[in-house]
Design a protein around this motif. Structure first.
Motif, PDB file in Angstrom:
ATOM      1  N   ALA A   3       0.855  -1.195   0.000  1.00 47.24           N
ATOM      2  CA  ALA A   3       0.000   0.000   0.000  1.00 47.24           C
ATOM      3  C   ALA A   3       0.884   1.234   0.000  1.00 47.24           C
ATOM      4  N   PHE A   4       0.432   2.277  -0.658  1.00 48.98           N
ATOM      5  CA  PHE A   4       1.202   3.513  -0.739  1.00 48.98           C
ATOM      6  C   PHE A   4       0.953   4.348   0.513  1.00 48.98           C
ATOM      7  N   PRO A   5       2.001   4.719   1.227  1.00 49.52           N
ATOM      8  CA  PRO A   5       1.815   5.548   2.430  1.00 49.52           C
ATOM      9  C   PRO A   5       1.628   7.017   2.057  1.00 49.52           C
ATOM     10  N   ALA A   6       0.675   7.662   2.694  1.00 50.11           N
ATOM     11  CA  ALA A   6       0.434   9.085   2.442  1.00 50.11           C
ATOM     12  C   ALA A   6      -0.110   9.718   3.711  1.00 50.11           C
ATOM     13  N   HIS A   7       0.282  10.962   3.967  1.00 45.97           N
ATOM     14  CA  HIS A   7      -0.224  11.691   5.125  1.00 45.97           C
ATOM     15  C   HIS A   7      -1.231  12.724   4.623  1.00 45.97           C
ATOM     16  N   ILE A   8      -2.454  12.653   5.119  1.00 48.02           N
ATOM     17  CA  ILE A   8      -3.555  13.490   4.645  1.00 48.02           C
ATOM     18  C   ILE A   8      -3.757  14.656   5.603  1.00 48.02           C
ATOM     19  N   ASP A   9      -3.860  15.852   5.054  1.00 47.78           N
ATOM     20  CA  ASP A   9      -4.141  17.046   5.858  1.00 47.78           C
ATOM     21  C   ASP A   9      -5.643  17.094   6.140  1.00 47.78           C
ATOM     22  N   LEU A  10      -6.024  16.866   7.383  1.00 51.63           N
ATOM     23  CA  LEU A  10      -7.441  16.864   7.760  1.00 51.63           C
ATOM     24  C   LEU A  10      -7.848  18.093   8.560  1.00 51.63           C
ATOM     25  N   LYS A  11      -6.971  19.037   8.698  1.00 46.59           N
ATOM     26  CA  LYS A  11      -7.275  20.200   9.537  1.00 46.59           C
ATOM     27  C   LYS A  11      -8.507  20.926   9.013  1.00 46.59           C
ATOM     28  N   ASP A  12      -9.529  21.028   9.871  1.00 47.78           N
ATOM     29  CA  ASP A  12     -10.797  21.711   9.573  1.00 47.78           C
ATOM     30  C   ASP A  12     -11.552  21.085   8.406  1.00 47.78           C
ATOM     31  N   ARG A  13     -11.277  19.825   8.109  1.00 48.82           N
ATOM     32  CA  ARG A  13     -12.000  19.133   7.045  1.00 48.82           C
ATOM     33  C   ARG A  13     -12.916  18.075   7.659  1.00 48.82           C
ATOM     34  N   PRO A  14     -14.053  17.770   6.982  1.00 48.75           N
ATOM     35  CA  PRO A  14     -15.050  16.879   7.588  1.00 48.75           C
ATOM     36  C   PRO A  14     -14.660  15.411   7.530  1.00 48.75           C
ATOM     37  N   ALA A  15     -14.738  14.757   8.681  1.00 46.12           N
ATOM     38  CA  ALA A  15     -14.530  13.315   8.780  1.00 46.12           C
ATOM     39  C   ALA A  15     -15.739  12.716   9.483  1.00 46.12           C
ATOM     40  N   LEU A  16     -16.086  11.487   9.092  1.00 46.57           N
ATOM     41  CA  LEU A  16     -17.283  10.841   9.626  1.00 46.57           C
ATOM     42  C   LEU A  16     -16.929   9.487  10.218  1.00 46.57           C
ATOM     43  N   ILE A  17     -17.512   9.204  11.389  1.00 41.97           N
ATOM     44  CA  ILE A  17     -17.397   7.881  11.993  1.00 41.97           C
ATOM     45  C   ILE A  17     -18.796   7.328  12.186  1.00 41.97           C
ATOM     46  N   ILE A  18     -19.048   6.173  11.595  1.00 41.89           N
ATOM     47  CA  ILE A  18     -20.312   5.475  11.798  1.00 41.89           C
ATOM     48  C   ILE A  18     -20.090   4.464  12.910  1.00 41.89           C
ATOM     49  N   GLY A  19     -20.732   4.685  14.046  1.00 43.64           N
ATOM     50  CA  GLY A  19     -20.535   3.831  15.209  1.00 43.64           C
ATOM     51  C   GLY A  19     -20.413   4.665  16.466  1.00 43.64           C
ATOM     52  N   GLY A  20     -20.717   4.063  17.616  1.00 43.46           N
ATOM     53  CA  GLY A  20     -20.715   4.848  18.849  1.00 43.46           C
ATOM     54  C   GLY A  20     -20.067   4.176  20.032  1.00 43.46           C
ATOM     55  N   GLY A  21     -19.306   3.081  19.801  1.00 43.93           N
ATOM     56  CA  GLY A  21     -18.705   2.355  20.907  1.00 43.93           C
ATOM     57  C   GLY A  21     -17.220   2.605  21.064  1.00 43.93           C
ATOM     58  N   ALA A  22     -16.507   1.612  21.616  1.00 43.67           N
ATOM     59  CA  ALA A  22     -15.083   1.762  21.921  1.00 43.67           C
ATOM     60  C   ALA A  22     -14.241   1.916  20.664  1.00 43.67           C
ATOM     61  N   GLU A  23     -14.573   1.164  19.601  1.00 45.33           N
ATOM     62  CA  GLU A  23     -13.810   1.282  18.359  1.00 45.33           C
ATOM     63  C   GLU A  23     -13.966   2.676  17.763  1.00 45.33           C
ATOM     64  N   ALA A  24     -15.192   3.197  17.799  1.00 44.12           N
ATOM     65  CA  ALA A  24     -15.441   4.541  17.283  1.00 44.12           C
ATOM     66  C   ALA A  24     -14.675   5.583  18.088  1.00 44.12           C
ATOM     67  N   LEU A  25     -14.623   5.405  19.405  1.00 41.56           N
ATOM     68  CA  LEU A  25     -13.903   6.347  20.261  1.00 41.56           C
ATOM     69  C   LEU A  25     -12.417   6.361  19.925  1.00 41.56           C
ATOM     70  N   ALA A  26     -11.836   5.184  19.691  1.00 38.59           N
ATOM     71  CA  ALA A  26     -10.413   5.112  19.352  1.00 38.59           C
ATOM     72  C   ALA A  26     -10.125   5.855  18.050  1.00 38.59           C
ATOM     73  N   LYS A  27     -10.961   5.680  17.036  1.00 36.16           N
ATOM     74  CA  LYS A  27     -10.761   6.379  15.766  1.00 36.16           C
ATOM     75  C   LYS A  27     -11.011   7.878  15.917  1.00 36.16           C
ATOM     76  N   ALA A  28     -11.978   8.234  16.774  1.00 39.13           N
ATOM     77  CA  ALA A  28     -12.271   9.655  16.991  1.00 39.13           C
ATOM     78  C   ALA A  28     -11.060  10.379  17.565  1.00 39.13           C
ATOM     79  N   ARG A  29     -10.358   9.734  18.465  1.00 41.55           N
ATOM     80  CA  ARG A  29      -9.165  10.360  19.045  1.00 41.55           C
ATOM     81  C   ARG A  29      -8.134  10.668  17.961  1.00 41.55           C
ATOM     82  N   LEU A  30      -7.975   9.738  17.017  1.00 47.96           N
ATOM     83  CA  LEU A  30      -7.033   9.960  15.923  1.00 47.96           C
ATOM     84  C   LEU A  30      -7.453  11.144  15.059  1.00 47.96           C
ATOM     85  N   MET A  31      -8.721  11.178  14.711  1.00 46.07           N
ATOM     86  CA  MET A  31      -9.206  12.245  13.836  1.00 46.07           C
ATOM     87  C   MET A  31      -9.121  13.618  14.511  1.00 46.07           C
ATOM     88  N   LEU A  32      -9.476  13.680  15.763  1.00 44.32           N
ATOM     89  CA  LEU A  32      -9.394  14.953  16.475  1.00 44.32           C
ATOM     90  C   LEU A  32      -7.942  15.390  16.643  1.00 44.32           C
TER      91      LEU A  32
END
Length: 469
Positions: A3-32
């Motif tokens: 897979a090609f590695p790339a770093h994406i600039d997400l500052k002030d850009r919309p990201a969505l997480i479908i889910g509300g449990g522990a897995e969603a919380l872990a991904k939310a921390r990364l996005m924030l």
């Protein structure tokens, strides 16, 4: 690569997480952490997810719809049944939105790597979803090698990019930056002295190009700990692996030296009783000379350099010579040996204080200590380099009021494979050392806490000798 590695600039850009449990919380921390504008959609959210993210993310309590997905830069699907995840994944693909479905690599456009975060400096490790635990282990290894302030150093360098570009000739810029990142100014930044680093950087840049640039290196006075390489600090390990030259003492173990850069020069300057291989003033002169040659020098000392290690003398000499010098503390012998013997130095029921003294005096004289004060403390007394003067130490303490039955422990080569521990009473300390075959390096611990130490008593030692005879 898979897979090609790339770093994406997400500052002030919309990201969505479908889910509300522990897995969603872990991904939310990364996005924030990446600065995204985050929305979470789920029919129900775990209380801890809402509690942690309440003021930092937007919550929608319902089923997602296609418009939710189409509005995002990237989407995570977490804590969602497999059939639902496949349905939302198909919608995301049709919308051309980058997608990650937790623990389902076949549905993913991208995987989330293990991340080493140093601000401007980010290292990501991916196994393409094949072995996430391996990725986390690699991250831990890399974390240990990278200074915590590496991102600060990158910010510092960025601040001067335009100035360097304007003042230094194009062909000299790369050598300039290479020297900077290996030199004393970068070391100042990593050590937290940004004000001093800015002053030095401005002086370096503003020096006329016709003037020869300073070639001064730096000296790091580093504590190697009591001997066990696992007790070396992470910072000490990094410095060893960057050093051009290492000046080391007698108490530095081979296992620790083997962690150094293979091509580093190693100079033995150790001292033993009545045998100073290299006089102290000569050691200081060598440190100054090597630094002035532009080298990154590590002065490696057993234990902690500022606890009976003459580190203060060397620091003073280097500062007087205007050599950049930094100190990396180490686990001192007292704490290392106490841990090796399973013996606390302080204990609420046995000792509320601990005192460190040296039993070594100039020209083999008795140590010039305030025996009355030491005997009156009734707390833990730790004696460095006290084996040869053990009889004097015991008799002086007893003479000035310390009880003959006060527990003592002697730890030789503490934390190493050949460590030896013996224990008994203050009155029998000289016999204990003789019977135990203690030669040093060893530490004497005197006080009630010594009764808790592992180790053989005098009776046990004598019993073994009789049995062997």
């Amino acid at each position: 690569m898979n897979a090609f590695p790339a770093h994406i600039d997400l500052k002030d850009r919309p990201a969505l997480i479908i889910g509300g449990g522990a897995e969603a919380l872990a991904k939310a921390r990364l996005m924030l952490g990446a600065g995204a504008r985050l929305t979470l959609i789920a029919r129900k959210f775990a209380p801890e997810t809402k509690a942690e993210l309440q003021s930092r993310a937007h919550f929608i309590e319902r089923q997602p719809v296609a418009a939710d997905i189409e509005a995002a830069v990237l989407v995570f699907i977490a804590d969602t049944p497999a059939d639902e995840a496949r349905r939302w994944a198909e919608i995301a693909r049709m919308a051309g939105v980058l997608l990650n479905v937790v623990d389902q690599p076949a549905l993913c456009d991208f995987t989330t790597p293990s991340i080493v975060d140093r601000g401007r400096v980010t290292v990501s490790i991916s196994t393409a979803g094949a072995a996430p635990v391996l990725g986390k282990r690699l991250r831990a290894d890399i974390e240990a090698l990278l200074p915590p302030r590496l991102g600060v150093l990158a910010d510092f360098a960025d601040r001067y990019r335009d100035t360097v570009k304007a003042t230094i000739a194009p062909r000299a810029r790369r050598p300039f930056w290479e020297a900077f990142f290996e030199g004393p100014i970068a070391a100042q930044v990593l050590a937290g002295d940004e004000a001093g680093a800015h002053e030095a950087m401005l002086a370096l840049i503003n020096r006329p190009q016709t003037e020869e640039k300073s070639n001064t290196g730096a000296v790091h006075i580093v504590g190697a700990g009591p001997g066990d390489p696992d007790l070396l600090t992470i910072k000490a390990l990094r410095l060893l692996q960057r050093a051009d030259v290492i000046l080391y003492d007698r108490l530095v173990s081979d296992e620790i030296l083997n962690l150094a850069r293979r091509d580093a020069d190693r100079l033995y300057v150790g001292k033993a009783k009545s045998n100073h291989a290299v006089p102290q003033d000569e050691i200081e002169a060598r440190l100054i000379e090597l630094a002035r040659e532009g080298k990154m020098v590590v002065r490696l000392k057993g234990g902690d350099p500022f606890v009976f290690g003459r580190g203060g003398e060397e620091l003073e000499a280097l500062r007087n010579a205007n050599i950049p010098v930094f100190v990396c503390p180490g686990v001192t012998a007292a704490t290392g040996c106490a841990a090796a013997a399973n013996m606390a130095l302080t204990h609420r029921a046995r000792a509320q204080a601990v005192t460190f003294v040296t039993g070594h005096a100039k020209d083999e004289a008795d140590p010039a200590l305030d025996w009355s004060a030491l005997a009156a403390l009734k707390n833990t007394l730790v004696v460095y380099m006290g084996v040869t003067k053990a009889e004097t130490i015991a008799s002086k303490l007893i003479e000035h009021g310390r009880g003959r039955e006060t527990p003592v422990a002697v730890v030789e080569n503490g934390t190493r494979e050949n460590q030896k521990i013996v224990k008994g009473s203050l009155a029998e300390l000289p016999r204990l050392i003789e019977a135990g075959g203690i030669k040093g390096p060893a530490l004497l611990v005197i006080g009630e806490v010594a009764a808790l130490a592992d180790g053989e008593t005098l009776l046990e030692i004598i019993g073994k000798e009789r049995a062997a005879a």
